[in-house]
Design a protein around this motif. Sequence first.
Motif, PDB file in Angstrom:
ATOM      1  N   ASN A 196      10.677 -11.245  13.760  1.00  0.00           N
ATOM      2  CA  ASN A 196      11.418 -10.763  14.930  1.00  0.00           C
ATOM      3  C   ASN A 196      11.051  -9.326  15.276  1.00  0.00           C
ATOM      4  N   ASP A 215      13.858 -16.023   3.018  1.00  0.00           N
ATOM      5  CA  ASP A 215      13.632 -16.556   4.364  1.00  0.00           C
ATOM      6  C   ASP A 215      14.064 -15.558   5.431  1.00  0.00           C
ATOM      7  N   ARG A 216      15.197 -14.883   5.193  1.00  0.00           N
ATOM      8  CA  ARG A 216      15.678 -13.922   6.186  1.00  0.00           C
ATOM      9  C   ARG A 216      14.728 -12.735   6.292  1.00  0.00           C
ATOM     10  N   ILE A 262      22.993  -4.961   4.989  1.00  0.00           N
ATOM     11  CA  ILE A 262      21.714  -5.350   4.390  1.00  0.00           C
ATOM     12  C   ILE A 262      20.772  -4.150   4.356  1.00  0.00           C
ATOM     13  N   VAL A 292      11.931 -13.943   8.473  1.00  0.00           N
ATOM     14  CA  VAL A 292      12.346 -14.131   9.869  1.00  0.00           C
ATOM     15  C   VAL A 292      12.532 -12.782  10.545  1.00  0.00           C
ATOM     16  N   TRP A 293      13.210 -11.867   9.878  1.00  0.00           N
ATOM     17  CA  TRP A 293      13.424 -10.544  10.469  1.00  0.00           C
ATOM     18  C   TRP A 293      12.091  -9.830  10.705  1.00  0.00           C
ATOM     19  N   THR A 303      26.696  -6.957   9.329  1.00  0.00           N
ATOM     20  CA  THR A 303      25.819  -7.606   8.356  1.00  0.00           C
ATOM     21  C   THR A 303      24.459  -6.921   8.304  1.00  0.00           C
ATOM     22  N   VAL A 304      23.910  -6.615   9.464  1.00  0.00           N
ATOM     23  CA  VAL A 304      22.614  -5.928   9.505  1.00  0.00           C
ATOM     24  C   VAL A 304      22.722  -4.576   8.818  1.00  0.00           C
ATOM     25  N   HIS A 327      18.902 -11.639  15.620  1.00  0.00           N
ATOM     26  CA  HIS A 327      18.934 -12.417  14.379  1.00  0.00           C
ATOM     27  C   HIS A 327      20.050 -13.466  14.352  1.00  0.00           C
ATOM     28  N   VAL A 364      19.691 -10.077   0.620  1.00  0.00           N
ATOM     29  CA  VAL A 364      19.074 -10.744   1.756  1.00  0.00           C
ATOM     30  C   VAL A 364      18.141 -11.810   1.196  1.00  0.00           C
ATOM     31  N   SER A 365      18.116 -12.967   1.809  1.00  0.00           N
ATOM     32  CA  SER A 365      17.282 -14.053   1.311  1.00  0.00           C
ATOM     33  C   SER A 365      15.816 -13.817   1.655  1.00  0.00           C
ATOM     34  N   THR A 372      23.323 -12.783  14.125  1.00  0.00           N
ATOM     35  CA  THR A 372      24.346 -12.362  13.172  1.00  0.00           C
ATOM     36  C   THR A 372      25.137 -11.214  13.799  1.00  0.00           C
TER      37      THR A 372
END
Length: 286
Positions: A64, A56-57, A46, A60-61, A42-43, A36, A53-54, A38
């Motif tokens: 992924n 968009d994130r 979250i 994306v996650w 942070t992971v 990610h 968490v946004s 980062t």
Amino acid sequence: MAARKPPTERQRRLGTELRKMREHVGLSLTEAATMHGTDRTTVSNIESGRFGVSVDRVRVWAANYSCRDRVYIDALAAMAKERRSSAWHWWDEYEGMLSASFLDLAELEHYAVSLRAAQITHMPGLLQHEDYARAVFEEATPPLAPDDFERKIAFRLRRSQVLDPPRLLDCVFIIHEAALRIPFGGRGVARTQLNHLLEQSERPNVKVCVLPFAAGGFPSAASSTCYVRGPVPQLDTVQTDTPVGLSFLQSETHLANYRAVLDRMEKRVLTPGRSRDFIREVVQCL
């Protein structure tokens, strides 16, 4: 990124679902952080719900993690958007005055698609008359302070607004005969509560089914259960009452087991129409 105030159960759930995605593809925290772009902390924050968490994130996650369930991802994105919004909800005014689990329950009901509950010894909270609710809270151990007592009453009654327009939450309430016959507050209060229950059972979005003594034994006889449907099955939640407070269960095993319990119970209940007749018979005995 600074830590925010303690997350709600719903916010923790979002983090839990992201953790499940990561574990499903066999990635460690460190490997996921590298993927990610980062850091591991942070992971972790979250996933525990400590950090927001946004939208968009989330998307994306999910990509992924090779998650292709669009409905599920959209539901998680909506949860992420809620947290980052400054929208105020009625239960926020009770923050710091009632246990966080009470607020979590109101939030859970607010966002539910539908719910199915089984009550053994008490009327369902959403269907309680004020006099009955007072009688129930008078039995609290240890006894409640006057201010706390009144707050809990007001909070319980306000929760029932999810049954009203425009929300009109679809609910199925399985109520054991024992709950109908235990006269909290005395015969007068019990009669008022049962008549209130009959009125509520006429709502188009409320289905009340009685499980009579004659049905014999049944699964999960020692506890009350509320199964709350989320926008997708992965986000369903089971809420149970314990002597030390509310408990929220979310694992696939728990959800499957409680669905099976409620399915078995529903096979033994009276129809809604016969249930109303049965409640009227109990009222006549008071």
